[in-house]
Design a protein around this motif. Sequence first.
Motif, PDB file in Angstrom:
ATOM      1  N   PHE A 107      -9.785  22.729 -15.285  1.00  0.00           N
ATOM      2  CA  PHE A 107     -10.953  22.059 -15.866  1.00  0.00           C
ATOM      3  C   PHE A 107     -12.000  23.044 -16.386  1.00  0.00           C
ATOM      4  CE2 PHE A 107      -9.282  18.616 -13.261  1.00  0.00           C
ATOM      5  CZ  PHE A 107      -9.455  17.529 -14.094  1.00  0.00           C
ATOM      6  N   GLU A 108     -11.720  24.348 -16.267  1.00  0.00           N
ATOM      7  CA  GLU A 108     -12.623  25.411 -16.693  1.00  0.00           C
ATOM      8  C   GLU A 108     -13.966  25.322 -15.973  1.00  0.00           C
ATOM      9  OE1 GLU A 108     -12.793  25.361 -20.952  1.00  0.00           O
ATOM     10  OE2 GLU A 108     -10.631  25.623 -21.148  1.00  0.00           O
ATOM     11  N   TYR A 109     -13.921  25.012 -14.685  1.00  0.00           N
ATOM     12  CA  TYR A 109     -15.118  24.924 -13.848  1.00  0.00           C
ATOM     13  C   TYR A 109     -15.141  26.145 -12.950  1.00  0.00           C
ATOM     14  CZ  TYR A 109     -18.675  22.834 -10.847  1.00  0.00           C
ATOM     15  OH  TYR A 109     -19.829  22.574 -10.156  1.00  0.00           O
ATOM     16  N   GLU A 110     -16.211  26.943 -13.049  1.00  0.00           N
ATOM     17  CA  GLU A 110     -16.229  28.233 -12.372  1.00  0.00           C
ATOM     18  C   GLU A 110     -17.347  28.380 -11.344  1.00  0.00           C
ATOM     19  OE1 GLU A 110     -16.400  30.997 -15.591  1.00  0.00           O
ATOM     20  OE2 GLU A 110     -14.420  30.461 -16.324  1.00  0.00           O
ATOM     21  N   ASP A 111     -17.946  27.280 -10.868  1.00  0.00           N
ATOM     22  CA  ASP A 111     -19.030  27.372  -9.884  1.00  0.00           C
ATOM     23  C   ASP A 111     -18.533  27.638  -8.468  1.00  0.00           C
ATOM     24  OD1 ASP A 111     -20.832  26.952 -11.870  1.00  0.00           O
ATOM     25  OD2 ASP A 111     -21.673  25.105 -11.050  1.00  0.00           O
ATOM     26  N   PHE A 112     -17.267  27.382  -8.198  1.00  0.00           N
ATOM     27  CA  PHE A 112     -16.717  27.572  -6.863  1.00  0.00           C
ATOM     28  C   PHE A 112     -16.000  28.911  -6.779  1.00  0.00           C
ATOM     29  CE2 PHE A 112     -16.026  22.694  -6.762  1.00  0.00           C
ATOM     30  CZ  PHE A 112     -17.371  22.499  -6.511  1.00  0.00           C
ATOM     31  N   ASN A 113     -16.236  29.642  -5.674  1.00  0.00           N
ATOM     32  CA  ASN A 113     -15.527  30.897  -5.440  1.00  0.00           C
ATOM     33  C   ASN A 113     -14.119  30.636  -4.916  1.00  0.00           C
ATOM     34  OD1 ASN A 113     -17.933  32.225  -6.097  1.00  0.00           O
ATOM     35  ND2 ASN A 113     -18.619  32.150  -3.986  1.00  0.00           N
ATOM     36  N   ASP A 114     -14.006  29.643  -4.049  1.00  0.00           N
ATOM     37  CA  ASP A 114     -12.725  29.276  -3.462  1.00  0.00           C
ATOM     38  C   ASP A 114     -12.803  27.804  -3.059  1.00  0.00           C
ATOM     39  OD1 ASP A 114     -10.143  29.570  -2.633  1.00  0.00           O
ATOM     40  OD2 ASP A 114     -10.631  30.515  -0.716  1.00  0.00           O
ATOM     41  N   VAL A 115     -11.658  27.164  -2.955  1.00  0.00           N
ATOM     42  CA  VAL A 115     -11.619  25.722  -2.661  1.00  0.00           C
ATOM     43  C   VAL A 115     -10.448  25.443  -1.725  1.00  0.00           C
ATOM     44  CG1 VAL A 115     -11.335  23.432  -3.682  1.00  0.00           C
ATOM     45  CG2 VAL A 115     -12.527  25.192  -4.963  1.00  0.00           C
ATOM     46  N   ASN A 116     -10.682  24.564  -0.754  1.00  0.00           N
ATOM     47  CA  ASN A 116      -9.614  24.061   0.098  1.00  0.00           C
ATOM     48  C   ASN A 116      -9.954  22.616   0.448  1.00  0.00           C
ATOM     49  OD1 ASN A 116      -7.485  23.629   1.773  1.00  0.00           O
ATOM     50  ND2 ASN A 116      -8.209  24.968   3.406  1.00  0.00           N
ATOM     51  N   ILE A 117      -9.398  21.681  -0.291  1.00  0.00           N
ATOM     52  CA  ILE A 117      -9.728  20.272  -0.124  1.00  0.00           C
ATOM     53  C   ILE A 117      -8.449  19.460  -0.014  1.00  0.00           C
ATOM     54  CG2 ILE A 117     -10.821  18.269  -1.193  1.00  0.00           C
ATOM     55  CD1 ILE A 117     -12.771  20.227  -2.494  1.00  0.00           C
ATOM     56  N   HIS A 118      -8.449  18.544   0.951  1.00  0.00           N
ATOM     57  CA  HIS A 118      -7.336  17.614   1.140  1.00  0.00           C
ATOM     58  C   HIS A 118      -7.761  16.259   0.567  1.00  0.00           C
ATOM     59  CE1 HIS A 118      -3.729  15.955   2.922  1.00  0.00           C
ATOM     60  NE2 HIS A 118      -4.467  14.939   3.347  1.00  0.00           N
ATOM     61  N   VAL A 119      -6.908  15.682  -0.277  1.00  0.00           N
ATOM     62  CA  VAL A 119      -7.215  14.410  -0.928  1.00  0.00           C
ATOM     63  C   VAL A 119      -6.154  13.387  -0.535  1.00  0.00           C
ATOM     64  CG1 VAL A 119      -7.552  13.234  -3.133  1.00  0.00           C
ATOM     65  CG2 VAL A 119      -8.190  15.633  -2.908  1.00  0.00           C
ATOM     66  N   LYS A 156       0.847  -1.197   0.000  1.00  0.00           N
ATOM     67  CA  LYS A 156       0.000   0.000   0.000  1.00  0.00           C
ATOM     68  C   LYS A 156       0.880   1.242   0.000  1.00  0.00           C
ATOM     69  CE  LYS A 156      -4.037  -1.932   2.243  1.00  0.00           C
ATOM     70  NZ  LYS A 156      -5.036  -1.808   3.306  1.00  0.00           N
ATOM     71  N   HIS A 157       0.476   2.233  -0.796  1.00  0.00           N
ATOM     72  CA  HIS A 157       1.211   3.486  -0.911  1.00  0.00           C
ATOM     73  C   HIS A 157       0.219   4.635  -0.783  1.00  0.00           C
ATOM     74  CE1 HIS A 157       4.656   1.186  -2.447  1.00  0.00           C
ATOM     75  NE2 HIS A 157       3.748   0.506  -3.139  1.00  0.00           N
ATOM     76  N   LEU A 158       0.600   5.670  -0.043  1.00  0.00           N
ATOM     77  CA  LEU A 158      -0.285   6.806   0.201  1.00  0.00           C
ATOM     78  C   LEU A 158       0.211   8.031  -0.559  1.00  0.00           C
ATOM     79  CD1 LEU A 158      -2.757   7.858   1.802  1.00  0.00           C
ATOM     80  CD2 LEU A 158      -1.131   8.592   3.551  1.00  0.00           C
ATOM     81  N   PHE A 159      -0.716   8.670  -1.274  1.00  0.00           N
ATOM     82  CA  PHE A 159      -0.427   9.912  -1.995  1.00  0.00           C
ATOM     83  C   PHE A 159      -1.384  10.971  -1.474  1.00  0.00           C
ATOM     84  CE2 PHE A 159       0.770   6.413  -4.716  1.00  0.00           C
ATOM     85  CZ  PHE A 159       2.022   6.788  -5.174  1.00  0.00           C
ATOM     86  N   GLU A 160      -0.848  12.146  -1.149  1.00  0.00           N
ATOM     87  CA  GLU A 160      -1.660  13.231  -0.608  1.00  0.00           C
ATOM     88  C   GLU A 160      -1.596  14.427  -1.542  1.00  0.00           C
ATOM     89  OE1 GLU A 160      -0.772  14.193   3.442  1.00  0.00           O
ATOM     90  OE2 GLU A 160      -0.736  12.092   4.052  1.00  0.00           O
ATOM     91  N   TYR A 161      -2.755  15.068  -1.720  1.00  0.00           N
ATOM     92  CA  TYR A 161      -2.865  16.227  -2.601  1.00  0.00           C
ATOM     93  C   TYR A 161      -3.661  17.323  -1.897  1.00  0.00           C
ATOM     94  CZ  TYR A 161      -1.740  12.664  -6.081  1.00  0.00           C
ATOM     95  OH  TYR A 161      -1.153  11.635  -6.773  1.00  0.00           O
ATOM     96  N   GLU A 162      -3.315  18.554  -2.186  1.00  0.00           N
ATOM     97  CA  GLU A 162      -4.085  19.713  -1.750  1.00  0.00           C
ATOM     98  C   GLU A 162      -4.692  20.333  -3.009  1.00  0.00           C
ATOM     99  OE1 GLU A 162      -4.769  20.677   1.345  1.00  0.00           O
ATOM    100  OE2 GLU A 162      -3.530  19.055   2.152  1.00  0.00           O
ATOM    101  N   VAL A 163      -6.011  20.388  -3.038  1.00  0.00           N
ATOM    102  CA  VAL A 163      -6.716  20.917  -4.206  1.00  0.00           C
ATOM    103  C   VAL A 163      -7.174  22.332  -3.892  1.00  0.00           C
ATOM    104  CG1 VAL A 163      -8.713  20.626  -5.708  1.00  0.00           C
ATOM    105  CG2 VAL A 163      -7.450  18.625  -4.921  1.00  0.00           C
ATOM    106  N   ASN A 164      -6.871  23.260  -4.819  1.00  0.00           N
ATOM    107  CA  ASN A 164      -7.289  24.646  -4.655  1.00  0.00           C
ATOM    108  C   ASN A 164      -7.988  25.133  -5.927  1.00  0.00           C
ATOM    109  OD1 ASN A 164      -5.182  25.032  -6.445  1.00  0.00           O
ATOM    110  ND2 ASN A 164      -3.753  25.679  -4.867  1.00  0.00           N
ATOM    111  N   GLN A 165      -8.238  26.420  -5.990  1.00  0.00           N
ATOM    112  CA  GLN A 165      -8.996  26.997  -7.105  1.00  0.00           C
ATOM    113  C   GLN A 165      -8.293  26.799  -8.451  1.00  0.00           C
ATOM    114  OE1 GLN A 165     -12.017  28.084  -6.685  1.00  0.00           O
ATOM    115  NE2 GLN A 165     -12.348  28.762  -8.754  1.00  0.00           N
TER     116      GLN A 165
END
Length: 179
Positions: free
Chosen positions: A33-45, A18-27
């Motif tokens: 992806f040219e997706y504009e419905d979000f004003n701001d984003v802070n997501i941990h993956v 098993k291997h773990l990969f971590e990502y921080e997703v922002n605007q």
Amino acid sequence: MKPLKEFTIPFVGLKIAKHLFEYEVNQAFFKHFEYEDFNDVNIHVNVELEKKTTLLELHFEISGWVNVNCDLTNEPYNQTIENTFDLVVNFGDEYNDEHIDILIIPHGTYEISVEQYIYELIILSVPIKRIHPGVEDGSLDSEILKKLEELSPKLKEDKEKEEDIDPRWNTLKKLLTDK
């Protein structure tokens, strides 16, 4: 659309474990992806890749918030989201992503891009109807809410109108319900 390199996992050199990969997703991720419905984003993956001899198992976990506008008041607020997704990657003669949770990639492939799966998981985690928490508990003070309340029909007036109706209509209504 050119894939983002930081979301590409080269699995060919990894040990069977098993291997773990971590990502921080922002605007910027959603601008790609040219997706504009979000004003701001802070997501941990977190992506846990379990390499086996004949296949790969990926387990996605997301948590964080997206700033969206309320559907009723158009006021921005932070919507918390959490979700998980499991994906099985198998090897075959040609690329095939017809199934939701099974991906078949050609023999000899040495890396897999997970950006599309992360994007879809985040989009599907946001509720369809976005309502500001202040609307639900009554603490939001908004011009739009005041106007909606002003224009909404009054319940007391409706009851008074029903009482003023000629009583002969009530006997006719009984004929409809006596069937």
